[in-house]
Design an enzyme around this catalytic site. Sequence first.
Site, mmCIF file in Angstrom:
data_model
loop_
_atom_site.group_PDB
_atom_site.id
_atom_site.type_symbol
_atom_site.label_atom_id
_atom_site.label_comp_id
_atom_site.label_asym_id
_atom_site.label_seq_id
_atom_site.Cartn_x
_atom_site.Cartn_y
_atom_site.Cartn_z
ATOM 1 N N GLY A 184 5.287 18.284 16.385
ATOM 2 C CA GLY A 184 4.657 19.298 17.201
ATOM 3 C C GLY A 184 5.622 20.082 18.066
ATOM 4 N N ARG A 209 0.448 3.463 -3.016
ATOM 5 C CA ARG A 209 -0.901 3.856 -3.404
ATOM 6 C C ARG A 209 -0.957 5.367 -3.650
ATOM 7 N NH1 ARG A 209 -0.867 3.628 2.111
ATOM 8 N NH2 ARG A 209 -2.155 5.099 3.305
ATOM 9 N N LYS A 254 3.069 9.520 8.388
ATOM 10 C CA LYS A 254 2.190 8.403 8.710
ATOM 11 C C LYS A 254 1.169 8.892 9.728
ATOM 12 C CE LYS A 254 1.810 4.040 11.200
ATOM 13 N NZ LYS A 254 0.777 3.448 10.345
ATOM 14 N N ARG A 270 0.812 -1.213 0.000
ATOM 15 C CA ARG A 270 0.000 0.000 0.000
ATOM 16 C C ARG A 270 0.847 1.265 0.000
ATOM 17 N NH1 ARG A 270 -2.901 1.118 4.211
ATOM 18 N NH2 ARG A 270 -4.800 1.823 3.181
ATOM 19 N N HIS A 320 15.711 23.896 19.602
ATOM 20 C CA HIS A 320 16.908 23.740 20.423
ATOM 21 C C HIS A 320 16.984 22.296 20.912
ATOM 22 C CE1 HIS A 320 20.071 25.807 22.924
ATOM 23 N NE2 HIS A 320 20.036 24.594 23.463
ATOM 24 N N CYS A 373 18.310 28.668 25.108
ATOM 25 C CA CYS A 373 19.685 29.071 24.848
ATOM 26 C C CYS A 373 20.330 29.618 26.127
ATOM 27 C CB CYS A 373 19.734 30.130 23.745
ATOM 28 S SG CYS A 373 19.667 29.446 22.067
ATOM 29 N N HIS A 413 16.877 19.227 22.864
ATOM 30 C CA HIS A 413 16.525 18.952 24.250
ATOM 31 C C HIS A 413 15.575 17.767 24.334
ATOM 32 C CE1 HIS A 413 12.923 21.140 22.954
ATOM 33 N NE2 HIS A 413 12.303 20.669 24.028
ATOM 34 N N ASN A 469 10.987 14.646 21.648
ATOM 35 C CA ASN A 469 10.194 14.902 20.454
ATOM 36 C C ASN A 469 11.008 15.830 19.567
ATOM 37 O OD1 ASN A 469 7.962 13.412 21.395
ATOM 38 N ND2 ASN A 469 7.242 15.162 22.574
ATOM 39 N N HIS A 506 22.114 26.210 19.585
ATOM 40 C CA HIS A 506 20.713 26.143 19.165
ATOM 41 C C HIS A 506 20.532 25.286 17.916
ATOM 42 C CE1 HIS A 506 16.573 27.701 19.036
ATOM 43 N NE2 HIS A 506 16.719 27.803 17.730
ATOM 44 N N GLN A 532 12.872 15.645 27.501
ATOM 45 C CA GLN A 532 12.150 15.840 28.758
ATOM 46 C C GLN A 532 12.183 14.571 29.593
ATOM 47 O OE1 GLN A 532 8.470 18.280 28.640
ATOM 48 N NE2 GLN A 532 8.614 18.096 26.412
ATOM 49 N N CYS A 552 15.192 32.430 22.146
ATOM 50 C CA CYS A 552 15.014 31.013 22.502
ATOM 51 C C CYS A 552 15.114 30.856 24.016
ATOM 52 C CB CYS A 552 16.083 30.155 21.818
ATOM 53 S SG CYS A 552 16.127 28.443 22.426
ATOM 54 N N HIS A 595 15.753 -0.200 27.101
ATOM 55 C CA HIS A 595 16.080 -0.002 25.694
ATOM 56 C C HIS A 595 15.498 1.322 25.225
ATOM 57 C CE1 HIS A 595 12.075 -1.819 25.712
ATOM 58 N NE2 HIS A 595 11.876 -1.288 24.526
ATOM 59 N N SER A 640 7.865 23.050 19.000
ATOM 60 C CA SER A 640 7.901 24.465 18.628
ATOM 61 C C SER A 640 9.303 25.057 18.750
ATOM 62 C CB SER A 640 6.924 25.269 19.493
ATOM 63 O OG SER A 640 7.241 25.128 20.863
ATOM 64 N N ASN A 700 10.764 21.656 34.586
ATOM 65 C CA ASN A 700 9.900 22.219 33.552
ATOM 66 C C ASN A 700 9.036 23.340 34.132
ATOM 67 O OD1 ASN A 700 7.908 22.593 31.468
ATOM 68 N ND2 ASN A 700 8.460 20.576 30.683
#
Length: 342
Positions: A154, A24, A305, A21, A159, A48, A161, A148, A108, A163, A45, A291, A156, A70
Site C-alpha cells: 500500500g 493448491r 498472502k 497447501r 522513495h 526528494c 523511508h 512499509n 529516489h 516512519q 516526489c 529486535h 504510494s 509527518n
Amino acid sequence: MSWERRYHPLLNEWVTITSHRNSRPWSGDSLVAVADEPRRYEPDCYLCPGNSRISGLVNDDYTSILVFDNDHPSFGVDAPVVLPPAPGFYRNAPANGVCRVVCYSPLHNASLSMLPVAGVNDVLSCWATQTRSLVGRSDIESVLVFENKGGVVGVSNPHPHCQIYATGFVFNTLAREAAAMQAYAGTGDGSLFTDIIDTEATDGQRIVAENEAAIAFVPYFARFPYEVYVAPRVTRQYLHDLTGDEMLGLSSVLSEVLVRLDNLWKMSFPYMLVLHQAPCDGGEYSSYHCHIQIHPPLRQPGLQKYLASVETGAGNFLNDTSPEEKAAELQSVSGVHYLHTH
C-alpha cells in the site's frame, strides 16, 4: 506434507503450519510488476531533496538522512485531551503522540537493501537517536519504528523511508511481548528471547545470517512465509542501548537479510519491517529484548498472502509454507545484491 501447530511464545498463540497447501490451485489475483524503474530524482516526489511537501514546507537539500514531523500524523501532540463521552459502556481515550518520517537516502531509486552496511548502520543509528529522545518524554509510552515497502503493502511513494510513531499508549503487540518476556523471566527459566535465539542457533535450519553480535532467522513459529527476525544476541531494551560494535553487527546482519530477500526473485522485495522495543510507560521491562521483525506479504512470486477468515475473524494464523523450506531458499541465494554483481 505438514499439518502442525507451533506455539508462538512471544504472543502466546498458536500458528498452524500447512505447507502442503502452498501448491493448491490458485485462481485469485496475481501481482504483476508495472511502472518504470524510478529515477535518482523525481521532481514530483515529496520526499526528494529540495521538493515541496503537501504542507508547503520544503525539504532540505539533504545528502544523507532526513527526519521531519509527518505532515499527516496518525497521532498528534495537539490531540484533544477532553473527548465527548463514549456511549453506554464503551470507552475512548486521547490519541496523542508524535509521528515522524525518516528518509534513508536522497536517492529516489535507492532502498535499504541497496545501501552499504555503513549506510544501514547510519539508518539504525538514526532510529536509536530518535528513540532515545522520545522515550524520555513524559507524554510518550511507546516508540514504534516501521517501514512499509512496496505497492502491494500500500505504499504510494517508493522513495526509501520509514516512519516513527511515538504514542501516549503502548502498542498491543509490544504489550503482549513484554508481558510474555516478563512472565517467562519470573519462572526462573531465564530470558525468553535469548532462549529463542539459542534454540534457533542450536537447531540451525532456519538461520539466514549471523555474526558475533547479531542473528537473523525465519522463526520456528513464523506466521508469514518469508518472515524473518533480526536481533542482537545480547538483551537490550532499546536500540540506543547497543554498543557501537553491537549496532554495526546488527546492521550487517539486517543488510544481508534484505539483500537475500531481493535476490530471491531478483526484485525489490516488498515487506513490512518493524523495530520492536520495550514500552517506556514506567513499567519493569528489564527482560525485554529489542529486535526487528520483517513480514513480507508475498508467498510466491507475484502471489500475495491474504489474511482470510481464520486469521482475521478467528485470530489463528495459517502459514501455507514450511519455515525450514523458506529459510533454505534464503540461505541458497547470494549475500551480494543482484544489481551489484554486474
